[in-house]
Design an enzyme around this catalytic site. Structure first.
Site, PDB file in Angstrom:
ATOM      1  N   ASP A  87       0.793  -1.233   0.000  1.00 36.40           N
ATOM      2  CA  ASP A  87       0.000   0.000   0.000  1.00 36.40           C
ATOM      3  C   ASP A  87       0.825   1.282   0.000  1.00 36.40           C
ATOM      4  OD1 ASP A  87       0.737  -0.846   2.600  1.00 36.40           O
ATOM      5  OD2 ASP A  87      -0.867   0.310   3.548  1.00 36.40           O
ATOM      6  N   GLU A 146      -0.653  -2.216   5.142  1.00 29.18           N
ATOM      7  CA  GLU A 146       0.307  -2.160   6.253  1.00 29.18           C
ATOM      8  C   GLU A 146       0.205  -0.815   6.964  1.00 29.18           C
ATOM      9  OE1 GLU A 146       3.273  -1.045   8.681  1.00 29.18           O
ATOM     10  OE2 GLU A 146       3.298  -0.146   6.695  1.00 29.18           O
TER      11      GLU A 146
HETATM   12 ZN   LIG Z   1       4.960   3.608   6.321  1.00 30.18          ZN
HETATM   13 ZN   LIG Z   2       6.448   1.047   5.500  1.00 26.65          ZN
END
Ligand SMILES: [Zn+2]
Ligand SMILES: [Zn+2]
Length: 397
Positions: A87, A146
């Protein structure tokens, strides 16, 4: 050294050279079309296609937009997961003159995850070519979300960690010079949790505050009071952070608002501190608010535990890094109070998360991760690939 023979050593280097251009190009393709957490559909399609082309068995839609790709050597051995997060962040890229910039307004790969995906695919390609040198299985894990610490657990709930014996992952690290690798047994990244607090007061006229309960004044007290959890209750030898990142209240200069909202995050290096910090934030906010006749409501958001590498895997990654960049260019990482939900995989199987230097010291100060000016040095990519391949061969050898 990794204990590889001279012949295998030469083959590894040849494979890293062979994949170098493609890894760089893949990173640029992903950088041009960044996708926010849980929206990584184009990136997921790309990794699924590339993995299938390499001969991996691919499962898409794992815990949302996650992708798993498995390759069995046909020989008995452990299952090794190579995890890469996909991401980007809600940031408008600035900085100009780059080899590549985001093609999506307001979205940017400002943490290096574009490089993580590219390195995992590069390592996969090399491992396919070196297939006669390892046994067991390789599982590529392309993880969404994440940055919001909400991608690993849905993948795990969908079976991503089942049968996995070892986990390896890289974070490209701009504060570390390109050509250096930092490894640490034990905690490398802290826990990361999010929370929100609503302070409910009673609105009224800005000129007659005595007829109201002003949630803005209560919020100010809460913000200062919870900082004493760090300064007065937490050992100076146990790094921890509480940050209020957003405060929302009010509509006009002469109106006392009904309520205020705070969004914040807690970070801790010691696992036991994680729960204590959140508990104390809730307790202090509630007590301070009630002292002023207001009410505080606390919500805990997504989060993850500290990122912990086991000693054996950290040792083998250190050997792999030394074989790649030279013993004197491998550092012992200092724990950092950022989080990463690879921690959830590392709770289920031993492994190592390590830092690959991606800073350009020759260009002056390196903009921090999550900055609109962030950039990685692409020369870091083959270093990551080679270290990953050597460590993988050690696990699967
Ligand atoms: Zn980051
Ligand atoms: Zn990262």
């Amino acid at each position: 050294m990794t204990g590889t023979t001279a012949e295998l050593d030469a083959r590894i280097r040849a494979e890293v050279d062979r994949t170098r251009e493609e890894v760089t190009e893949t990173r640029r393709v992903i950088h041009r079309r960044p996708e926010l957490s849980l929206q990584e559909r184009g990136t997921a399609d790309l990794v699924a296609q590339r993995s299938a082309d390499l001969g991996f068995t691919v499962r898409t839609g794992v815990g949302g937009t996650g992708v798993l790709a498995d390759l069995d050597s046909g020989k008995p051995g452990p299952t090794l997961m190579l995890r890469a997060d996909m991401d980007a962040l809600p940031i408008s890229e600035r900085g100009g003159g780059r080899v590549v910039t985001s093609g999506v307004d307001g979205v940017m790969h400002a943490c290096g995850h574009d490089g993580h995906v590219a390195m995992a695919l590069g390592a996969a390609s090399a491992l396919v070519a070196l297939r006669d040198s390892w046994s067991g299985r390789v599982r590529l894990c392309f993880q969404p979300a994440e940055e919001t610490a909400s991608g690993a657990m849905p993948m795990i709930d969908d079976g991503a960690a089942e049968g996995v014996d070892r986990v390896l992952g890289i974070h490209l690290w701009a504060p570390l010079e390109t050509g250096r690798v930092a490894v640490k047994a034990g905690v490398i990244f802290g826990s990361a949790d999010s929370f929100s607090i609503t302070i409910q007061g009673r609105g009224g006229h800005g000129g007659m505050p005595h007829t109201s309960i002003d949630p803005v004044v209560v919020t100010a007290q809460v913000i200062l009071a919870i900082q004493t959890i760090i300064s007065r209750e937490t050992s100076p030898f146990s790094p921890a952070v509480i940050t209020i990142g957003r405060v929302t209240a009010g509509t006009a200069f002469n109106v006392i608002a009904d309520s205020a909202e705070l969004l914040g995050t807690t970070r801790a290096i010691e696992a036991g501190e994680r729960e204590r910090l959140l508990k104390r934030v809730a307790e202090i906010a509630t007590a301070v608010a009630s002292g002023y006749g207001a009410e505080a409501n606390f919500w805990r958001g997504s989060g993850c535990p500290p990122v912990v590498s086991d000693t054996e895997t950290a040792d083998l990654v250190r050997r792999a890094a030394a074989a790649t960049v030279g013993e004197d260019r491998v550092d012992i990482a200092v724990p950092i109070t950022v989080g990463d939900d690879i921690a959830c995989f590392l709770e289920r199987a031993p492994g190592c998360y390590f830092l690959v230097g991606a800073g350009h010291p020759e260009r002056g100060p390196v903009p921090p991760h999550h900055s609109a000016y962030f950039d990685i040095d692409e020369a870091a990519l083959p270093v990551g690939v080679e270290t990953l391949v050597r460590a993988s061969l050690d696990v699967l050898g």
